[in-house]
Scaffold this active site. Structure first.
Site, PDB file in Angstrom:
ATOM      1  N   ASP A  46       0.786  -1.240   0.180  1.00  0.00           N
ATOM      2  CA  ASP A  46       0.071   0.087   0.011  1.00  0.00           C
ATOM      3  C   ASP A  46       0.895   1.282  -0.058  1.00  0.00           C
ATOM      4  OD1 ASP A  46      -2.442   1.538   0.486  1.00  0.00           O
ATOM      5  OD2 ASP A  46      -2.316   1.410   2.458  1.00  0.00           O
ATOM      6  N   ASP A  56      -8.823   3.446  -3.019  1.00  0.00           N
ATOM      7  CA  ASP A  56      -9.846   4.047  -1.816  1.00  0.00           C
ATOM      8  C   ASP A  56     -10.898   4.563  -2.695  1.00  0.00           C
ATOM      9  OD1 ASP A  56      -7.635   3.464   0.069  1.00  0.00           O
ATOM     10  OD2 ASP A  56      -6.977   5.622  -0.290  1.00  0.00           O
ATOM     11  N   GLU A 111       2.511   4.653  -4.154  1.00  0.00           N
ATOM     12  CA  GLU A 111       2.891   5.832  -5.035  1.00  0.00           C
ATOM     13  C   GLU A 111       4.036   6.696  -5.236  1.00  0.00           C
ATOM     14  OE1 GLU A 111       0.337   5.612  -2.855  1.00  0.00           O
ATOM     15  OE2 GLU A 111      -0.967   4.832  -4.169  1.00  0.00           O
TER      16      GLU A 111
HETATM   17  O1  MIG Z   1      -4.247   6.274   4.211  1.00  0.00           O
HETATM   18  O2  MIG Z   1      -3.654   0.987   5.539  1.00  0.00           O
HETATM   19  O3  MIG Z   1      -5.894   2.223   0.231  1.00  0.00           O
HETATM   20  O4  MIG Z   1      -7.038   0.162   1.800  1.00  0.00           O
HETATM   21  O5  MIG Z   1      -6.775   0.466   4.648  1.00  0.00           O
HETATM   22  C1  MIG Z   1      -4.680   5.099   4.434  1.00  0.00           C
HETATM   23  C2  MIG Z   1      -4.874   1.817   6.032  1.00  0.00           C
HETATM   24  C3  MIG Z   1      -3.693   3.983   4.149  1.00  0.00           C
HETATM   25  C4  MIG Z   1      -4.908   3.080   2.160  1.00  0.00           C
HETATM   26  C5  MIG Z   1      -5.373   2.028   1.485  1.00  0.00           C
HETATM   27  C6  MIG Z   1      -6.438   1.220   2.548  1.00  0.00           C
HETATM   28  C7  MIG Z   1      -5.989   0.888   3.747  1.00  0.00           C
HETATM   29  C8  MIG Z   1      -5.379   2.134   4.314  1.00  0.00           C
HETATM   30  N1  MIG Z   1      -4.359   2.839   3.637  1.00  0.00           N
END
Ligand code: MIG
Length: 727
Positions: free
Chosen positions: A371, A450, A374
């Protein structure tokens, strides 16, 4: 124009053009100011080929195409051998890194990876720079072109013809599909090289197969990862996670995969496990495994800056983190507060990063969820690293972040894949990613990040996922029920119905929102979601076979209608229905309160999956769709395997007893592939294949089975014929 190695070179007034063949239908056009051929990006795995080509009056003639180049402007014109113009430049600008082409006969532009918008992008423009969208916006919306993923690839299609353009440039890119000027299509980059590929069809499926050859194919997933996944930001303790597992079983909900979001870590330090909340981590994972669940953990690339924390100290001492333009360690911020970013450009760093996964995998973790890659940086108004921060490549050359940005996630996934191959070699890997680039399909499944619990996001997930499929990405899905905001029971039902027919099927929701597990609502919601999750498992073998096709020839599992009906212009703008494979037409309900919907069936006969009634295609219908019904149709000639599924257990139950449902009314064939769904034995021939054929007789078709290969025990196979009694 002259022959130059495997390709040809043309000298123009402002530079050079190199033309290289990657197949008979895949041609590279690489521009440069000097005669040097620019290097390909990490997206490209294809190699230049020797193709039979010759010059005829300065026109380059290949077995399929004719290519003319203006020797001053370096504008290119590509035609089919029959003389149909397929692509024609009106401007090549080496300074601005921009190409303009005539809009010719195209009726639709598709692909472009993950985009919030309708499937057909004609008349729109877009841009690519991987973006943690919620950093800037409360919700994904159509005015935000940059999403978490960038795939600078599009398809131009019309009846009887199609091509693809892949722009091999990792910098920020912009595409304009006849928005600014109805007669023009253009693309440009903010750095790097003008280097693109033309991929000829003439069918959309051939374009995609060529694109898969060029940028790589996904590996065959483990079968259990094609089942239902349950997640939440976050299941915060071991007991909570176990309770989720027990609830799934108690409510007879088949499920194979559970997730640990960021709460499992100690102070959000990557590669740690919270000692209190997940005491006996290994034991918890063992219990879950015995119950039939695989556990996936989230990994963030941002490493907490903290003395005494091994990941930070090692990386700092070895100089493995991204640097400022002045050569200092760049510090940004993510969940653990001050954070540094591994420089995944370097294989040494990827190797190092891979090593940290060992402990997690030894504890019994079975998949990795990458996650925030980017990557996200809370300290910058852009939400990511400054453009001028510095990476190094393997040759020790500096690479600015603006060049590396779009492939940062891909490179992290590459490191993760290395870890899984090394520490879990007996099992096929599972990686889920948010950020991706062209070629990322080689490493990971992808979810669309998201989204929100709104009907609009339910609706948009279809064109998003279809366009990802038309960008070489098959193993994709959206958070079922929506991530941000509270999901209603009705929305969860409709979303689960849809999710059951998309390749990656996970219910996930944000911290602070209403609980979104299927049992958090009414008995009715639970019963309907259960029946669709079960249907998913009944179709698991079908899914598995589709993913095998993706791995083999680049075909996406879910396809827009025109993929199989390219001559039918009525299909070019259909966003709210799609095909799973060639035979199954999925028509979800996308608005509250509805109990019927309009749908279109292309030419041919179609069986209503539920009632068995047979419909003639080439027409629109209005069908009943009360809350417990997602309208489904099966193309005549389809042979559809169904697993028998009882109770709550997951994928382990499938592949034992299959009923081949044969939908009469047209000739059909089906190649059933079967293996252990887990290991790499299939690469050494450890698999079986059975070919089924059906004659066209609408009432009593003849079905033949032929075993092609039996190197893995075949399921018990039954046949069920659905006659096509004409209405
Ligand atoms: O800023 O890890 O897209 O699926 O639950 C949030 C917490 C960070 C973004 C992900 C989301 C995840 C969340 N993450």
């Amino acid at each position: 124009m002259w022959k130059n190695g495997k390709g040809y070179t043309v000298k123009g007034l402002n530079g050079y053009l190199q033309i290289l063949f990657y197949s008979e239908q895949t041609i590279r056009f690489a521009y440069s100011e000097d005669q040097e051929l620019c290097p390909s990006t990490v997206a490209v795995v294809g190699e230049p080929q020797d193709i039979k080509a010759h010059l005829e009056n300065m026109i380059l003639v290949t077995p399929q195409l004719k290519i003319e180049v203006d020797s001053k402007t370096l504008n290119v014109k590509i035609s089919s051998r029959e003389g149909l113009v397929l692509s024609e430049d009106t401007e090549v600008d080496l300074k601005e890194l921009r190409i303009k082409k005539k809009k010719l006969w195209e009726k639709g532009f598709y692909g472009n990876g993950e985009k919030y918008g309708w499937i057909n992008q004609i008349g729109t423009a877009t841009a690519n720079y991987n973006n943690d969208v919620l950093f800037h916006h409360i919700i994904h919306n159509p005015l935000v072109p940059e999403m978490h993923t960038s795939i600078p690839f599009y398809i131009g299609a019309a009846p009887g013809r199609a091509y693809g353009i892949y722009f091999d440039n990792t910098h920020r890119t912009d595409f304009d599909f006849s928005k600014t000027d109805p007669g023009t299509v253009s693309f440009r980059a903010r750095g790097g090289n003008l280097d693109y590929y033309f991929l000829y069809g003439p069918s959309v499926s051939k374009v995609l197969s060529a694109y898969g050859n060029l940028t790589g194919r996904p590996y065959l997933p483990r079968k259990n990862f094609l089942g239902y996944h349950q997640s939440r930001y976050s299941y915060e303790t071991g007991p909570e996670l176990l309770a989720i597992a027990e609830n799934l079983r108690r409510h007879d909900l088949p499920c194979d995969v559970l997730y640990l979001d960021i709460a499992y870590m100690d102070a959000y330090k990557v590669f740690t496990v919270h000692g209190e909340r997940f005491r006996d981590f290994k034991e918890i994972l063992k219990q879950l495994r015995e119950m039939g669940f695989a556990v996936v953990v989230i990994i963030n690339p941002g490493v907490k800056v903290e003395e005494g924390y091994r990941v930070y100290e090692e990386g700092r001492d070895k100089g493995y983190f991204v640097k400022t333009a002045q050569g200092e360690e760049y510090q940004g911020e993510v969940w653990p507060k001050p954070a540094v970013y591994p420089d995944f450009m370097r294989s040494e760093v990827r190797q190092w990063w891979a090593g940290f996964h060992r402990e997690l995998l030894d504890c019994g973790v079975e998949g990795i969820w990458n996650d925030m890659n980017e990557p996200t940086d809370f300290t910058q108004s852009a939400g990511t690293l400054p453009d001028d921060t510095v990476h190094y490549d393997d040759a020790g050359r500096q690479r600015p972040h603006r060049e590396v940005h779009n492939i940062y996630g891909l490179l992290q996934n590459r490191a993760t894949l290395k870890a899984l191959e090394k520490y879990q070699p007996e099992k096929r890997p599972f990686i889920l990613t948010r950020a991706a680039f062209a070629g990322s399909q080689r490493y990971s499944a992808l979810w669309t990040g998201d989204n929100a619990s709104t009907w609009e996001h339910l609706e948009v997930s279809i064109p998003m996922i279809l366009n990802l499929g038309l960008s070489g990405y098959s193993f994709t899905g959206a958070d079922v029920g929506g991530y941000r905001g509270d999901c209603s029971g009705e929305l969860l039902v409709r979303w689960t119905q849809l999710g059951a027919f998309l390749p990656y099927f996970r219910n996930h929701s944000e911290i602070g929102t209403a609980r979104q597990e299927p049992w958090a609502y009414s008995a009715e919601v639970l019963a309907i979601t259960r029946s669709y999750i079960r249907l998913r498992y009944r179709l698991l073998t079908y899914y598995y076979n589709l993913m095998k096709e993706s791995a083999l020839n680049g075909a996406p599992a879910v396809r827009p209608l025109f993929y199989h009906n390219q001559d039918d212009l009525r299909t070019y703008h259909i966003n709210d229905q799609f095909l799973l494979g060639e035979g199954l037409m999925v028509c979800p309900v996308l608005r509250p309160g509805l109990d019927r919907r309009q749908l279109y069936l292309p030419e041919g006969l179609w069986h209503d999956y539920w009632s068995g009634e047979v419909y003639r295609g080439g027409r629109y219908y209005i069908c009943q769709a009360p809350l417990d019904t997602l309208p489904l149709f099966v193309r005549a000639g389809t042979i559809l395997p169904h697993d028998s599924v009882e109770g709550a257990v997951g994928a382990a139950q499938t592949g034992k007893q299959l009923t081949m449902h044969c939908y009469a009314g047209s000739e059909g064939t089906y190649l059933l592939y079967h293996d252990d769904g887990l290991s790499f034995d299939y690469r050494q021939g450890g698999s079986s294949e059975v070919e089924f054929t059906m004659t066209a007789d609408p009432l009593e078709p003849q079905i033949d089975q032929k075993i092609i290969r039996e190197n893995y025990p075949l399921p018990e196979i039954n046949l069920k014929i659905h006659p096509a009694g004409i209405v």
